[in-house]
Design a protein around this motif. Structure first.
Motif, PDB file in Angstrom:
ATOM      1  N   LYS A 129      50.260  71.859  55.022  1.00 48.82           N
ATOM      2  CA  LYS A 129      49.763  72.900  54.118  1.00 48.82           C
ATOM      3  C   LYS A 129      49.488  74.142  54.948  1.00 48.82           C
ATOM      4  O   LYS A 129      48.793  74.075  55.967  1.00 48.82           O
ATOM      5  CB  LYS A 129      48.482  72.424  53.421  1.00 48.82           C
ATOM      6  CG  LYS A 129      48.665  71.128  52.636  1.00 48.82           C
ATOM      7  CD  LYS A 129      47.367  70.645  52.013  1.00 48.82           C
ATOM      8  CE  LYS A 129      47.574  69.338  51.244  1.00 48.82           C
ATOM      9  NZ  LYS A 129      46.343  68.843  50.604  1.00 48.82           N
ATOM     10  N   TYR A 163      47.601  76.559  54.732  1.00 46.52           N
ATOM     11  CA  TYR A 163      46.220  77.011  54.892  1.00 46.52           C
ATOM     12  C   TYR A 163      45.359  76.034  55.686  1.00 46.52           C
ATOM     13  O   TYR A 163      44.165  76.239  55.825  1.00 46.52           O
ATOM     14  CB  TYR A 163      45.587  77.262  53.515  1.00 46.52           C
ATOM     15  CG  TYR A 163      45.743  76.121  52.538  1.00 46.52           C
ATOM     16  CD1 TYR A 163      44.855  75.049  52.528  1.00 46.52           C
ATOM     17  CD2 TYR A 163      46.786  76.115  51.622  1.00 46.52           C
ATOM     18  CE1 TYR A 163      44.998  74.010  51.642  1.00 46.52           C
ATOM     19  CE2 TYR A 163      46.946  75.076  50.724  1.00 46.52           C
ATOM     20  CZ  TYR A 163      46.045  74.030  50.734  1.00 46.52           C
ATOM     21  OH  TYR A 163      46.199  72.986  49.851  1.00 46.52           O
ATOM     22  N   ASP A 168      54.178  76.572  49.018  1.00 43.22           N
ATOM     23  CA  ASP A 168      53.630  77.911  48.921  1.00 43.22           C
ATOM     24  C   ASP A 168      54.788  78.868  49.159  1.00 43.22           C
ATOM     25  O   ASP A 168      55.900  78.443  49.503  1.00 43.22           O
ATOM     26  CB  ASP A 168      52.497  78.135  49.930  1.00 43.22           C
ATOM     27  CG  ASP A 168      53.007  78.215  51.348  1.00 43.22           C
ATOM     28  OD1 ASP A 168      53.323  79.333  51.797  1.00 43.22           O
ATOM     29  OD2 ASP A 168      53.112  77.163  52.014  1.00 43.22           O
ATOM     30  N   SER A 169      54.562  80.142  48.999  1.00 50.67           N
ATOM     31  CA  SER A 169      55.660  81.105  49.043  1.00 50.67           C
ATOM     32  C   SER A 169      56.365  81.168  50.383  1.00 50.67           C
ATOM     33  O   SER A 169      57.503  81.640  50.472  1.00 50.67           O
ATOM     34  CB  SER A 169      55.154  82.496  48.669  1.00 50.67           C
ATOM     35  OG  SER A 169      54.146  82.933  49.592  1.00 50.67           O
ATOM     36  N   ASP A 174      60.199  76.990  42.087  1.00 52.39           N
ATOM     37  CA  ASP A 174      59.880  76.787  43.492  1.00 52.39           C
ATOM     38  C   ASP A 174      60.785  75.736  44.131  1.00 52.39           C
ATOM     39  O   ASP A 174      61.224  75.887  45.281  1.00 52.39           O
ATOM     40  CB  ASP A 174      58.410  76.374  43.643  1.00 52.39           C
ATOM     41  CG  ASP A 174      57.456  77.503  43.247  1.00 52.39           C
ATOM     42  OD1 ASP A 174      57.901  78.660  43.179  1.00 52.39           O
ATOM     43  OD2 ASP A 174      56.269  77.208  42.996  1.00 52.39           O
TER      44      ASP A 174
END
Length: 260
Positions: free
Chosen positions: A62, A64, A102-103, A139
């Motif tokens: 992830k 983050y 995520d992007s 996505d």
């Protein structure tokens, strides 16, 4: 592909009734799975007793969070293979990641900054459970544009699929998305729409992988495959059950095409 002893793997080396687990968190001390080496060893034994003979390690990735590096995953997989041998367990472990979308993910895949499943063309992608269907489709397509094949992790967790029309899931299949479900969600449970959804998928043979997604030694998040497999064999075509618990994962390890 080759195993820890540098021997070429053949389709006969992990034979029925044994299984291959392509989604697990047995790697020690890297995410919310195994807390350390002792727990990983315990999970090995539980998996072995449940008929699992190969596991693709898929620690969370992830953007983050601080996650295991590419090199760190390689070192830990080596430790798992060496430890299994020392424990007298005829098991093989492979590297991978469970990739939270995520992007930045498509670019990170293109730049080789995350692990595919067993260094194959396949990547395991997850989303937050409440992610809208349109976002999941868009996505996953963005990930596919990077030239990889996509496995959607534990598809029964996404409310837009569980509560939506089956045509949504069928659209994902038409795009070539492979579906993985957790072994703990296979047996029908009262008032559990996710398990009803899983069995609808199984009836139509829409599932490509049944895996443990194990995080612990005990309980529902342990690497149990045998009970789910017995249930599957009572309900569904035995050849299909062998495909989704063993053969498809072995094709993945060998970087071969997996047909829906």
């Amino acid at each position: 592909m080759r195993d820890a002893d540098d021997r070429e793997i053949t389709l006969d080396e992990v034979q029925a009734p044994y299984s291959i687990d392509m989604h697990c968190h047995i790697m020690p001390g890297v995410d919310d799975g195994s807390k350390g080496r002792d727990m990983s060893i315990g999970m090995m034994h539980v998996a072995y007793d449940s008929g699992i003979r190969a596991m693709i390690c898929t620690p969370h990735n992830k953007v983050y969070l601080h996650c295991a590096s590419m090199e760190g995953i390689t070192r830990r997989v080596q430790w798992l293979n060496e430890t299994a041998q020392a424990e007298g367990l005829d098991m093989t472990f492979y590297p991978g990641n469970e990739l939270m979308f995520d992007s930045t993910l498509p670019d990170r895949i293109a730049d080789g900054k995350v692990r595919s499943l067993a260094d194959s063309r396949y990547v395991l992608v997850e989303f937050m459970p409440e992610t809208p269907y349109e976002e999941i489709v868009g996505d996953l397509r963005a990930v596919q544009y990077e030239g990889v094949d996509v496995v959607l992790a534990h598809c029964e967790r996404y409310q837009c699929l569980v509560t939506g029309k089956m045509s949504r899931t069928e659209d994902l299949l038409r795009y070539g998305i492979l579906l993985q479900v957790n072994a703990s969600d296979v047996e029908k449970k009262m008032f559990r729409p996710d398990t009803r959804y899983v069995n609808e998928l199984l009836k139509e043979q829409y599932v490509s992988f049944v895996s443990t997604d194990c995080h612990r030694v005990e309980g529902e998040r342990a690497p149990h495959m045998a009970e789910a497999k017995k249930y599957l064999e009572r309900k569904y075509d035995p050849d299909y059950v062998d495909r989704i618990t063993r053969r498809n994962a072995l094709h993945l390890i060998r970087d071969e095409e997996i047909r829906l």
